[in-house]
Motif scaffolding. Structure first.
Motif, PDB file in Angstrom:
ATOM      1  N   ASN A  62     -19.777   8.771  20.667  1.00  0.00           N
ATOM      2  CA  ASN A  62     -19.047   9.179  19.470  1.00  0.00           C
ATOM      3  C   ASN A  62     -18.361   7.952  18.881  1.00  0.00           C
ATOM      4  OD1 ASN A  62     -17.667  10.676  17.501  1.00  0.00           O
ATOM      5  ND2 ASN A  62     -15.948  11.073  18.886  1.00  0.00           N
ATOM      6  N   CYS A  63     -19.025   7.281  17.965  1.00  0.00           N
ATOM      7  CA  CYS A  63     -18.471   6.054  17.405  1.00  0.00           C
ATOM      8  C   CYS A  63     -19.180   5.693  16.102  1.00  0.00           C
ATOM      9  CB  CYS A  63     -18.588   4.895  18.397  1.00  0.00           C
ATOM     10  SG  CYS A  63     -20.299   4.419  18.738  1.00  0.00           S
ATOM     11  N   ASP A  64     -18.545   4.805  15.344  1.00  0.00           N
ATOM     12  CA  ASP A  64     -19.152   4.231  14.139  1.00  0.00           C
ATOM     13  C   ASP A  64     -19.425   2.747  14.332  1.00  0.00           C
ATOM     14  OD1 ASP A  64     -18.970   6.575  12.239  1.00  0.00           O
ATOM     15  OD2 ASP A  64     -16.842   6.370  12.783  1.00  0.00           O
ATOM     16  N   PRO A  93      -6.774   0.061   8.249  1.00  0.00           N
ATOM     17  CA  PRO A  93      -6.354   1.455   8.026  1.00  0.00           C
ATOM     18  C   PRO A  93      -7.485   2.475   8.204  1.00  0.00           C
ATOM     19  CG  PRO A  93      -6.522   0.259   5.941  1.00  0.00           C
ATOM     20  CD  PRO A  93      -6.647  -0.759   7.027  1.00  0.00           C
ATOM     21  N   GLN A  94      -8.740   2.041   8.037  1.00  0.00           N
ATOM     22  CA  GLN A  94      -9.850   2.995   8.156  1.00  0.00           C
ATOM     23  C   GLN A  94     -10.250   3.276   9.602  1.00  0.00           C
ATOM     24  OE1 GLN A  94      -9.913  -0.040   6.826  1.00  0.00           O
ATOM     25  NE2 GLN A  94     -11.984  -0.927   6.722  1.00  0.00           N
ATOM     26  N   VAL A  95      -9.648   2.552  10.565  1.00  0.00           N
ATOM     27  CA  VAL A  95      -9.939   2.796  11.973  1.00  0.00           C
ATOM     28  C   VAL A  95      -9.147   4.009  12.446  1.00  0.00           C
ATOM     29  CG1 VAL A  95      -9.758   1.890  14.318  1.00  0.00           C
ATOM     30  CG2 VAL A  95     -10.539   0.403  12.467  1.00  0.00           C
ATOM     31  N   ASP A  96      -9.858   5.015  12.917  1.00  0.00           N
ATOM     32  CA  ASP A  96      -9.207   6.253  13.353  1.00  0.00           C
ATOM     33  C   ASP A  96      -8.872   6.237  14.836  1.00  0.00           C
ATOM     34  OD1 ASP A  96      -8.403   9.078  13.101  1.00  0.00           O
ATOM     35  OD2 ASP A  96     -10.201   9.464  14.300  1.00  0.00           O
ATOM     36  N   ASP A  97      -9.791   5.762  15.671  1.00  0.00           N
ATOM     37  CA  ASP A  97      -9.564   5.792  17.119  1.00  0.00           C
ATOM     38  C   ASP A  97     -10.460   4.749  17.791  1.00  0.00           C
ATOM     39  OD1 ASP A  97      -8.432   6.548  19.479  1.00  0.00           O
ATOM     40  OD2 ASP A  97      -9.472   8.475  19.643  1.00  0.00           O
ATOM     41  N   LEU A 221     -15.645   1.396  21.781  1.00  0.00           N
ATOM     42  CA  LEU A 221     -16.096   2.281  20.708  1.00  0.00           C
ATOM     43  C   LEU A 221     -15.008   2.417  19.658  1.00  0.00           C
ATOM     44  CD1 LEU A 221     -17.651   5.151  22.881  1.00  0.00           C
ATOM     45  CD2 LEU A 221     -18.724   3.026  22.103  1.00  0.00           C
ATOM     46  N   ILE A 222     -15.409   2.343  18.406  1.00  0.00           N
ATOM     47  CA  ILE A 222     -14.469   2.478  17.290  1.00  0.00           C
ATOM     48  C   ILE A 222     -14.928   3.619  16.393  1.00  0.00           C
ATOM     49  CG2 ILE A 222     -13.459   1.365  15.266  1.00  0.00           C
ATOM     50  CD1 ILE A 222     -13.839  -1.310  16.619  1.00  0.00           C
ATOM     51  N   THR A 223     -14.024   4.561  16.152  1.00  0.00           N
ATOM     52  CA  THR A 223     -14.306   5.678  15.249  1.00  0.00           C
ATOM     53  C   THR A 223     -13.528   5.462  13.959  1.00  0.00           C
ATOM     54  OG1 THR A 223     -14.522   7.151  17.163  1.00  0.00           O
ATOM     55  CG2 THR A 223     -14.305   8.184  15.009  1.00  0.00           C
ATOM     56  N   LEU A 224     -14.203   5.626  12.829  1.00  0.00           N
ATOM     57  CA  LEU A 224     -13.590   5.393  11.528  1.00  0.00           C
ATOM     58  C   LEU A 224     -13.189   6.709  10.877  1.00  0.00           C
ATOM     59  CD1 LEU A 224     -16.047   2.694  10.107  1.00  0.00           C
ATOM     60  CD2 LEU A 224     -13.941   2.343  11.427  1.00  0.00           C
ATOM     61  N   GLU A 225     -12.301   6.590   9.911  1.00  0.00           N
ATOM     62  CA  GLU A 225     -11.910   7.751   9.125  1.00  0.00           C
ATOM     63  C   GLU A 225     -13.119   8.262   8.344  1.00  0.00           C
ATOM     64  OE1 GLU A 225      -9.162   9.336   9.104  1.00  0.00           O
ATOM     65  OE2 GLU A 225      -7.736   7.983  10.097  1.00  0.00           O
ATOM     66  N   PRO A 226     -13.224   9.568   8.138  1.00  0.00           N
ATOM     67  CA  PRO A 226     -14.363  10.110   7.387  1.00  0.00           C
ATOM     68  C   PRO A 226     -14.511   9.441   6.020  1.00  0.00           C
ATOM     69  CG  PRO A 226     -13.115  11.887   8.401  1.00  0.00           C
ATOM     70  CD  PRO A 226     -12.313  10.637   8.604  1.00  0.00           C
ATOM     71  N   GLY A 227     -15.728   9.086   5.665  1.00  0.00           N
ATOM     72  CA  GLY A 227     -16.004   8.449   4.380  1.00  0.00           C
ATOM     73  C   GLY A 227     -15.919   6.938   4.395  1.00  0.00           C
ATOM     74  N   ASP A 229     -16.888   3.051   5.159  1.00  0.00           N
ATOM     75  CA  ASP A 229     -18.138   2.293   5.189  1.00  0.00           C
ATOM     76  C   ASP A 229     -18.198   1.488   6.484  1.00  0.00           C
ATOM     77  OD1 ASP A 229     -20.181   0.351   4.874  1.00  0.00           O
ATOM     78  OD2 ASP A 229     -20.036   0.508   2.698  1.00  0.00           O
ATOM     79  N   ALA A 230     -19.126   1.854   7.376  1.00  0.00           N
ATOM     80  CA  ALA A 230     -19.208   1.183   8.680  1.00  0.00           C
ATOM     81  C   ALA A 230     -19.593  -0.280   8.541  1.00  0.00           C
ATOM     82  CB  ALA A 230     -20.211   1.914   9.573  1.00  0.00           C
ATOM     83  N   ASN A 231     -20.536  -0.592   7.654  1.00  0.00           N
ATOM     84  CA  ASN A 231     -20.982  -1.982   7.492  1.00  0.00           C
ATOM     85  C   ASN A 231     -19.866  -2.859   6.939  1.00  0.00           C
ATOM     86  OD1 ASN A 231     -23.926  -1.934   8.239  1.00  0.00           O
ATOM     87  ND2 ASN A 231     -23.969  -0.385   6.629  1.00  0.00           N
ATOM     88  N   ALA A 232     -19.142  -2.351   5.955  1.00  0.00           N
ATOM     89  CA  ALA A 232     -18.043  -3.131   5.372  1.00  0.00           C
ATOM     90  C   ALA A 232     -16.931  -3.339   6.388  1.00  0.00           C
ATOM     91  CB  ALA A 232     -17.508  -2.415   4.129  1.00  0.00           C
ATOM     92  N   THR A 233     -16.626  -2.293   7.161  1.00  0.00           N
ATOM     93  CA  THR A 233     -15.585  -2.415   8.191  1.00  0.00           C
ATOM     94  C   THR A 233     -16.008  -3.400   9.271  1.00  0.00           C
ATOM     95  OG1 THR A 233     -14.950  -0.112   7.798  1.00  0.00           O
ATOM     96  CG2 THR A 233     -14.142  -1.149   9.815  1.00  0.00           C
ATOM     97  N   ALA A 234     -17.274  -3.396   9.622  1.00  0.00           N
ATOM     98  CA  ALA A 234     -17.768  -4.354  10.610  1.00  0.00           C
ATOM     99  C   ALA A 234     -17.581  -5.780  10.121  1.00  0.00           C
ATOM    100  CB  ALA A 234     -19.235  -4.075  10.913  1.00  0.00           C
ATOM    101  N   ASP A 235     -17.864  -6.003   8.846  1.00  0.00           N
ATOM    102  CA  ASP A 235     -17.671  -7.347   8.283  1.00  0.00           C
ATOM    103  C   ASP A 235     -16.200  -7.744   8.310  1.00  0.00           C
ATOM    104  OD1 ASP A 235     -20.372  -7.639   7.792  1.00  0.00           O
ATOM    105  OD2 ASP A 235     -20.237  -6.875   5.726  1.00  0.00           O
ATOM    106  N   GLU A 236     -15.316  -6.794   8.024  1.00  0.00           N
ATOM    107  CA  GLU A 236     -13.875  -7.092   8.063  1.00  0.00           C
ATOM    108  C   GLU A 236     -13.436  -7.455   9.472  1.00  0.00           C
ATOM    109  OE1 GLU A 236     -11.052  -4.606   5.852  1.00  0.00           O
ATOM    110  OE2 GLU A 236     -12.773  -3.494   5.086  1.00  0.00           O
ATOM    111  N   LEU A 237     -13.918  -6.726  10.459  1.00  0.00           N
ATOM    112  CA  LEU A 237     -13.545  -7.012  11.847  1.00  0.00           C
ATOM    113  C   LEU A 237     -14.093  -8.360  12.294  1.00  0.00           C
ATOM    114  CD1 LEU A 237     -14.004  -3.525  13.575  1.00  0.00           C
ATOM    115  CD2 LEU A 237     -11.865  -4.762  13.219  1.00  0.00           C
ATOM    116  N   ARG A 238     -15.300  -8.691  11.887  1.00  0.00           N
ATOM    117  CA  ARG A 238     -15.872  -9.998  12.247  1.00  0.00           C
ATOM    118  C   ARG A 238     -15.042 -11.136  11.673  1.00  0.00           C
ATOM    119  NH1 ARG A 238     -21.017  -7.305  10.464  1.00  0.00           N
ATOM    120  NH2 ARG A 238     -21.950  -6.439  12.372  1.00  0.00           N
ATOM    121  N   ALA A 239     -14.508 -10.924  10.464  1.00  0.00           N
ATOM    122  CA  ALA A 239     -13.677 -11.959   9.846  1.00  0.00           C
ATOM    123  C   ALA A 239     -12.283 -12.004  10.463  1.00  0.00           C
ATOM    124  CB  ALA A 239     -13.574 -11.699   8.345  1.00  0.00           C
ATOM    125  N   MET A 240     -11.817 -10.854  10.962  1.00  0.00           N
ATOM    126  CA  MET A 240     -10.449 -10.761  11.469  1.00  0.00           C
ATOM    127  C   MET A 240     -10.332 -11.178  12.934  1.00  0.00           C
ATOM    128  SD  MET A 240      -8.017  -7.361  11.552  1.00  0.00           S
ATOM    129  CE  MET A 240      -8.899  -6.624  12.937  1.00  0.00           C
TER     130      MET A 240
END
Length: 390
Positions: A62-64, A93-97, A221-227, A229-240
């Protein structure tokens, strides 16, 4: 066309009459095609099963997004990463759990034979929800008690009749020398890295494997808020995050597993090579049969050429024979392969099932193989001069 009427009585195609005239040769050709079809279809089934089997655990997660060590290769024993990186993901902020997983292969004792066999163990916090399977989620509370575990019902039989014993109550055994009580079951399936699976709590995991650092999970495992964008969030995490972790989307995580077993191990090459051998063997057998048929009937064909029949007629005739052979060989070959799939499921615990898309591809390859062999076999006929033959 009186001559053709004599050659083809009762409307029976001449191609069919040519094939069955020499029954031993005919059955040899069909047997060769059956062999080629069985080899190709079985290898394709194994390849499909392999790519299905190796991602059984991934499909249940159960993850994005997924965080691993940069040295991560496959879902098995791997170097961990600092759990601090997983917690840092909450800065978005889009990371839920988030949920860390701990992985290891350790021996578990067969409750009847007392023989130890390695089983794949996944440790997690029962307060998290790392799996999308309802059976696991409904039993997670049982894992809060130290020493409790859930057993995969699709594990290899070598671990003992644990499922049957559970019908009478809990099963007590030992994992890596520590007492373990199996209190429930779930369904995941074996992989190339695991003959069986056991789910335990994080606390139980480190009790049976005290040498592991609890701050170094194998997979996060990272679960995102509904709606989101998994690819965009992945790019943000790679940069962060620092370069000491690898960020993948769920789809990339699954593709990574398939690519590892398909490209970085001999399995993928062996399957592809076996299919190529099957095609070559089948084509050679058909070519030899059709070439012999052309040679045996060369005088008759030359007679027809001398009275005006074109090369295209004879090429069409041989190609008809090729298609007939391919269809007659495909049907029993497919049936035989379905039987092999069943045996493989029972013996090797692989999800080998007859798939119509694979069958369609193999049928196309079989027809192509036979037509190619037939086209090559007509070369002698096309270059034959009736005056030279007689």
């Amino acid at each position: 066309m009186p001559l053709l009427n004599k050659l083809v009585p009762l409307g029976i195609p001449l191609a069919w009459l040519n094939l069955i005239k020499e029954k031993k040769r005919f059955f040899a050709a069909v047997a060769g095609i059956i062999f080629a079809v069985t080899m190709m279809l079985y290898q394709m089934g194994l390849k499909t099963a392999m790519f299905t089997q190796v991602v059984f655990p991934h499909l249940m997660l159960n993850c994005d997004l997924v965080i691993t060590s940069p040295q991560y290769e496959y879902f098995g024993i791997s170097r961990g990463f600092t759990e601090k990186r997983l917690n840092q993901a909450f800065a978005l902020p889009q990371v839920d759990d988030v949920a860390p997983l701990y992985l290891v292969n350790l021996p578990i004792k067969n409750p009847l034979t007392k023989v130890n066999r390695d089983i794949f163990i996944i440790g997690f916090d029962p307060a998290d929800k790392p799996f999308s399977d309802e059976a696991i989620e409904s039993q997670q509370g049982l894992l809060k008690i130290p020493g409790h575990a859930l057993f995969d019902v699709r594990s290899h039989a070598k671990f003992g009749p644990i499922v049957d014993l559970l019908e009478e109550g809990t099963v007590t055994t030992e994992t890596n020398g520590r007492a373990t009580e199996i209190v429930g079951t779930f369904e995941m399936g074996t992989t190339f890295a695991a003959d069986g699976n056991l789910l335990v709590s994080k606390q139980t995991f480190f009790e049976i494997f005290p040498g592991q650092n609890p701050n170094l999970p194998a997979v996060g495992l990272i679960t995102l808020e509904p709606g989101s964008d998994a690819n965009a969030t992945a790019d943000e995490l790679r940069a962060m995050l620092p370069q000491d972790v690898k960020i993948m989307t769920r789809a990339e995580f699954i593709d990574n597993e398939k690519r590892y077993w398909g490209e970085r191990t001999p399995i993928g090459f062996v399957i592809s090579a076996s299919m190529a051998v099957a095609i070559i063997v089948g084509a050679v057998i058909v070519y030899q049969i059709l070439y012999t048929d052309v040679t045996d009937h060369l005088e008759e064909y030359a007679t027809l050429k001398s009275i005006g029949f074109k090369d295209s007629y004879f090429i069409s005739l041989i190609l008809q024979e090729s298609v007939i052979l391919s269809v007659l060989g495909f049907i029993p070959g497919a049936a035989f392969t379905a039987g092999l799939y069943y045996v493989t499921r029972k013996v090797a615990y692989m999800p080998t099932y007859f798939q119509w898309d694979n069958a369609g591809i193999v049928l196309g390859l079989t027809i192509f193989m036979c037509i190619l062999a037939g086209a090559l076999a007509t070369r002698k006929l096309r270059h034959a001069n009736p005056a030279d033959i007689f």
